[in-house]
Write a protein that holds these residues in place. Sequence first.
Motif, PDB file in Angstrom:
ATOM      1  N   HIS A 129       0.849  -1.186   0.000  1.00  0.00           N
ATOM      2  CA  HIS A 129       0.000   0.000   0.000  1.00  0.00           C
ATOM      3  C   HIS A 129       0.890   1.243   0.000  1.00  0.00           C
ATOM      4  N   THR A 130       0.279   2.403  -0.228  1.00  0.00           N
ATOM      5  CA  THR A 130       1.043   3.647  -0.307  1.00  0.00           C
ATOM      6  C   THR A 130       1.861   3.894   0.949  1.00  0.00           C
TER       7      THR A 130
ATOM      8  N   ARG B 222      -5.424  -0.457  -9.117  1.00  0.00           N
ATOM      9  CA  ARG B 222      -6.230  -0.256  -7.906  1.00  0.00           C
ATOM     10  C   ARG B 222      -6.832  -1.590  -7.475  1.00  0.00           C
TER      11      ARG B 222
ATOM     12  N   TYR C 294      -7.745   1.126  -3.221  1.00  0.00           N
ATOM     13  CA  TYR C 294      -6.391   1.464  -2.806  1.00  0.00           C
ATOM     14  C   TYR C 294      -5.390   1.155  -3.922  1.00  0.00           C
ATOM     15  N   ARG C 295      -4.364   1.981  -3.999  1.00  0.00           N
ATOM     16  CA  ARG C 295      -3.292   1.730  -4.959  1.00  0.00           C
ATOM     17  C   ARG C 295      -2.525   0.463  -4.567  1.00  0.00           C
TER      18      ARG C 295
END
Length: 250
Positions: free
Chosen positions: A5-6, A34, A39-40
Amino acid sequence: MKTYHTSEVAALVGLHPNTIRRYEEWELIPIPPRANNGYRVFTDFHIETIKIAQVAFQIEVLQSGLRIIMVEMVKAVARYDFAEAQALLDRYLELVEKEIANANDVIHVVENILVGKTEEEALCLTRSETAEYLGVTSEALRNWERNGLLAVKRSKNNYRLYDQEDIKRLKIIRTLRSAKYSLAAILRMLNAVEQEKQDIKSLLNPVTPDDSIISACDNLIDSLEKAKINACELKKQVADVQKRFFNNKV
């Protein structure tokens, strides 16, 4: 394949999560897919691309478009164009060597001025010829003249003509502008040399370093040498990433 995740990526590379999103906006990393929750989803390739960008932007060398080349190099990696990335790094190194040669040339010019040594080569060039000779634009020459850095002689038909002494002065101006010195600072430094109130030793070890053309060139060369080391490191880093993620094909 492991994904992140980011916030996880940010922690791994030591950046703020907002910076990771900026890298995506600026096309410095591939656009991450995504997940179902929106979420990225990042991969190890994203992380390695960010690490390449971090090395690329360590040295703030701006002259001759060097910073722009580094940005384009990172973008090339982000779109998996490794051949283009390596070509850009080769171009970067070529320009760095040219800037180092220019700075060393200016040191030689200033030292000769201080000891009264004259050059054997005789030049008499038009503005366009001078611009081509120095690798600058005619508009740059006009701007330097308008700001009092150079008083150019004119021919009988009123054309501006640049002689050897003008070229020496312009070489100094070109290199100091490349090093991001202001026009006012350059004029002050040129005047200090012309007044001949300082010998070479005091110029090499000035009370006020910013007033020394030689010190300015030395500092520029030091930055450029560091930029060379960075670029060589990046060539290896890019090659390693290509091997790791694309089946050992270079």
